[in-house]
Design a protein around this motif. Structure first.
Motif, PDB file in Angstrom:
ATOM      1  N   LEU A  19       7.028  10.999  -1.160  1.00 51.35           N
ATOM      2  CA  LEU A  19       6.373  10.557   0.082  1.00 51.35           C
ATOM      3  C   LEU A  19       5.019   9.841  -0.015  1.00 51.35           C
ATOM      4  CD1 LEU A  19       7.652  12.931   2.957  1.00 51.35           C
ATOM      5  CD2 LEU A  19       8.824  10.949   2.138  1.00 51.35           C
ATOM      6  N   ASP A  20       4.291  10.488  -0.805  1.00 52.72           N
ATOM      7  CA  ASP A  20       2.797  10.148  -1.212  1.00 52.72           C
ATOM      8  C   ASP A  20       3.090   8.885  -1.973  1.00 52.72           C
ATOM      9  OD1 ASP A  20       1.878  12.313   0.230  1.00 52.72           O
ATOM     10  OD2 ASP A  20       1.196  13.544  -1.448  1.00 52.72           O
ATOM     11  N   THR A  21       3.913   8.661  -2.961  1.00 52.54           N
ATOM     12  CA  THR A  21       4.081   7.481  -3.661  1.00 52.54           C
ATOM     13  C   THR A  21       4.459   6.340  -2.968  1.00 52.54           C
ATOM     14  OG1 THR A  21       4.559   8.800  -5.593  1.00 52.54           O
ATOM     15  CG2 THR A  21       5.148   6.355  -5.785  1.00 52.54           C
ATOM     16  N   ALA A  22       5.290   6.688  -1.815  1.00 55.09           N
ATOM     17  CA  ALA A  22       5.701   5.948  -0.780  1.00 55.09           C
ATOM     18  C   ALA A  22       4.552   5.028  -0.120  1.00 55.09           C
ATOM     19  CB  ALA A  22       6.871   6.188   0.001  1.00 55.09           C
ATOM     20  N   GLU A  23       3.679   5.852   0.237  1.00 54.79           N
ATOM     21  CA  GLU A  23       2.391   5.533   0.800  1.00 54.79           C
ATOM     22  C   GLU A  23       1.798   4.167  -0.208  1.00 54.79           C
ATOM     23  OE1 GLU A  23       1.080   5.911   3.702  1.00 54.79           O
ATOM     24  OE2 GLU A  23       2.217   7.673   4.452  1.00 54.79           O
ATOM     25  N   GLY A  30       2.302  -4.490   1.930  1.00 59.72           N
ATOM     26  CA  GLY A  30       1.478  -5.169   2.878  1.00 59.72           C
ATOM     27  C   GLY A  30       0.499  -6.315   2.361  1.00 59.72           C
ATOM     28  N   ARG A  31       0.826  -6.528   0.864  1.00 62.09           N
ATOM     29  CA  ARG A  31       0.000  -7.674   0.170  1.00 62.09           C
ATOM     30  C   ARG A  31       0.740  -8.736   0.308  1.00 62.09           C
ATOM     31  NH1 ARG A  31      -0.683  -5.163  -5.742  1.00 62.09           N
ATOM     32  NH2 ARG A  31      -1.631  -3.116  -5.143  1.00 62.09           N
ATOM     33  N   GLU A  32      -0.091  -9.925  -0.052  1.00 61.80           N
ATOM     34  CA  GLU A  32       0.611 -11.143   0.132  1.00 61.80           C
ATOM     35  C   GLU A  32       1.479 -11.223  -1.230  1.00 61.80           C
ATOM     36  OE1 GLU A  32      -0.772 -15.869  -0.194  1.00 61.80           O
ATOM     37  OE2 GLU A  32      -2.500 -14.378   0.195  1.00 61.80           O
ATOM     38  N   VAL A 294      13.424   0.962   9.037  1.00 63.45           N
ATOM     39  CA  VAL A 294      14.022  -0.158   7.931  1.00 63.45           C
ATOM     40  C   VAL A 294      12.710  -0.544   7.041  1.00 63.45           C
ATOM     41  CG1 VAL A 294      14.775  -2.260   7.700  1.00 63.45           C
ATOM     42  CG2 VAL A 294      15.556  -0.952   9.899  1.00 63.45           C
ATOM     43  N   ALA A 295      11.534  -0.728   7.663  1.00 66.22           N
ATOM     44  CA  ALA A 295      10.513  -1.113   6.678  1.00 66.22           C
ATOM     45  C   ALA A 295      10.010  -0.121   5.613  1.00 66.22           C
ATOM     46  CB  ALA A 295       9.214  -1.473   7.643  1.00 66.22           C
TER      47      ALA A 295
END
Ligand code: NCD
Length: 315
Positions: A19-23, A30-32, A294-295
């Protein structure tokens, strides 16, 4: 960790590490430029022997964001189902040099067989096997709950004391089983609510309380209300009198939505039967986490592929 086959034996610290790596992965998404070089030169095969849209696409996006080569192998319409033919497929994938195999299969235990039969030398991820398990769904659900509760302060946290009520077709649901094991490991309290015909045998020995009354469950104001899809394709008998009757007794209707405490999150793994287990207003309400799920699924699957494949060794 070499494979992800079940949440039942996943240790708490390993689950929290995923879960932490998923953060971190969510930050990349969220990046371009949503891409990391982590799995460059590695091959991930999506072996989907059962229908799927969101899970297959989610794994494909996740592997591509880590720069892996992705091969989609959909066995729909072919004779591939179990036993000998799974072995032949595995040998083929081995010969192609697959480093990771993401498998969805109608037979419970097929991912375990693929991982342990010695046919293939790849990390195996269970993307749903029969009514057995769906570990990445449970991980993305836990990630979604943790984020809604703790936001930026999620890292390192479990779900201690969180109350989760899972409603509906538990009998056919690998999502319910994987969630039960993982949620318990993370410290949550789990309740199943379903018609008696849609509860599996043996729940008395599981770490869950069971009920048939959704209104009573809602009156208790759980932190999470997780609605399950009625899995028509797995039903070979009449488990409830009619869809109308089911929606009236076990559906998250507009009236029940109005009675939910504002903090209760409404979850659904998708695909939804709108108007049956969940009303359109409930699915689209601010309390609903359906699109977050989903995201978050992409971030969590990136994390799982990273933990299984990035180091090339047991971690
Ligand atoms: C779930 C599944 O396939 O088990 N869906 C999914 O992974 N998106 C739940 C379901 O099909 O009801």
């Amino acid at each position: 960790m070499r494979h992800l086959l079940t949440t039942q034996t996943l240790p708490r610290d390993a689950a929290i590490a995923i879960l932490d790596t998923a953060e971190d992965m969510a930050a990349v998404s969220g990046r371009e430029v949503k891409k990391l070089p982590t799995l460059r030169g590695r091959t991930v095969v999506n072996l989907f022997v059962e229908d799927s849209t969101r899970t297959r696409i989610s794994f494909e996006v996740a592997a591509k964001r880590l720069s892996a080569d992705v091969i989609n192998f959909s066995a729909k319409g072919s004779s591939l189902s179990k036993g000998e033919s799974l072995k032949d497929t595995a040998r083929t994938l081995h010969a192609m040099g697959a480093d990771g195999v993401v498998i969805r299969h109608p037979a419970s235990g097929a991912p375990h067989t693929l991982a342990h039969a010695g046919w293939i030398d790849a990390g195996v991820v269970n993307a749903g096997d029969g009514a057995h398990e769906h570990p990445t769904q449970a991980l993305l659900d836990a990630f979604t709950i943790r984020r809604r509760l703790h936001g930026e302060a999620s890292r390192g946290q479990g779900l201690d004391g969180v109350t989760v009520t899972i409603v509906g077709d538990v009998l056919h649901s690998r999502v319910a089983r994987s969630n039960l094991w993982l949620l318990r490991t993370l410290g949550a309290e789990v309740r199943f609510v379903a018609p008696a015909t849609l509860l599996p045998y043996g729940t008395a020995s599981w770490p869950v309380t069971v009920g048939v009354d959704l209104d009573a469950a809602i009156a208790d104001g759980p932190d999470v209300l997780m609605m399950l899809r009625i899995q028509h394709e797995r039903m070979h008998a009449a488990y409830f009198p009619s869809e109308r009757e089911y929606a009236r007794q076990w559906g998250l209707t507009d009236a029940r939505l109005a009675r939910l405490p504002a903090r209760t999150m409404v979850m659904h793994p998708g695909p939804m039967n709108r108007g049956l287990e969940i009303s359109a207003a409930a699915a689209d309400s601010p309390q609903s986490t359906v699109l977050d799920q989903v995201a978050n699924g992409v971030s969590v699957r990136m994390s799982v592929l990273y933990h299984l494949l990035a180091t090339g060794e047991a971690s």
